[in-house]
Motif scaffolding. Structure first.
Motif, PDB file in Angstrom:
ATOM      1  N   ILE A 120      68.966  16.852 -25.505  1.00 54.09           N
ATOM      2  CA  ILE A 120      67.818  17.682 -25.879  1.00 54.09           C
ATOM      3  C   ILE A 120      68.301  18.981 -26.518  1.00 54.09           C
ATOM      4  O   ILE A 120      67.765  19.430 -27.543  1.00 54.09           O
ATOM      5  N   SER A 121      69.333  19.587 -25.927  1.00 53.59           N
ATOM      6  CA  SER A 121      69.881  20.822 -26.489  1.00 53.59           C
ATOM      7  C   SER A 121      70.419  20.577 -27.886  1.00 53.59           C
ATOM      8  O   SER A 121      70.185  21.379 -28.807  1.00 53.59           O
ATOM      9  N   PHE A 122      71.147  19.464 -28.065  1.00 52.97           N
ATOM     10  CA  PHE A 122      71.677  19.142 -29.389  1.00 52.97           C
ATOM     11  C   PHE A 122      70.547  18.985 -30.395  1.00 52.97           C
ATOM     12  O   PHE A 122      70.638  19.460 -31.534  1.00 52.97           O
ATOM     13  N   PHE A 123      69.454  18.330 -30.006  1.00 53.32           N
ATOM     14  CA  PHE A 123      68.307  18.149 -30.901  1.00 53.32           C
ATOM     15  C   PHE A 123      67.778  19.499 -31.372  1.00 53.32           C
ATOM     16  O   PHE A 123      67.537  19.704 -32.560  1.00 53.32           O
ATOM     17  N   PHE A 124      67.629  20.461 -30.467  1.00 48.61           N
ATOM     18  CA  PHE A 124      67.113  21.773 -30.849  1.00 48.61           C
ATOM     19  C   PHE A 124      68.125  22.571 -31.652  1.00 48.61           C
ATOM     20  O   PHE A 124      67.765  23.247 -32.616  1.00 48.61           O
TER      21      PHE A 124
END
Length: 148
Positions: free
Chosen positions: A111-115
């Motif tokens: 999720i962090s990578f996506f953002f």
């Protein structure tokens, strides 16, 4: 112990000072010129007599600006967009950051990578416009707030 500057140090300081004064002048001159033009009479501006100081001082341009309702509306829109954009962005970031700060969240790294990735690389102007158009946000305040 007192440090005595060498000739090279003094020369470097002098050249540096002159360079920074020149850069400062280049940054400030356009603002001073616009102020001088705005305070000058229309004929002095048309005849290009204004360079650094106002010529035939007149406040007619300011009177015209402040009598116009569009200036007040523009400032009101600026305040409205800034306040609402700040509020919604802070809300979104807070709602995202708090759960991502917890180590027990499953898929936290993905999720962090996506953002992070979408923050660095956007889809571009045309895809953003197409999305805004398809959700009927064109000519609304949401067209400025939501894509950000």
């Amino acid at each position: 112990m007192v440090y005595k500057k060498s000739l090279g140090d003094r020369l470097f300081d002098g050249v540096n000072t002159l360079f920074l004064i020149l850069i400062g002048f280049l940054c400030l001159y356009p603002m001073v010129y616009i102020l001088a033009v705005s305070l000058s009479g229309p004929m002095a501006v048309l005849n290009r007599k204004v360079y650094l100081w106002p010529v035939d001082i007149s406040f007619e341009a300011y009177k015209t600006c402040f009598e116009s309702k569009t200036l007040a509306m523009a400032y009101l829109n600026t305040i409205k967009y800034t306040a609402s954009g700040t509020f919604f962005n802070l809300l979104a970031v807070t709602l995202m950051a708090y759960p991502l700060s917890k180590r027990r969240l499953a898929g936290r790294r993905q999720i962090s990578f996506f953002f992070y990735f979408t923050n660095l690389f956007s889809g571009g102007l045309i895809p953003t416009y197409l999305v805004v158009k398809n959700v009927n946000f064109v000519d609304t305040i949401w067209a400025l707030i939501i894509p950000g």
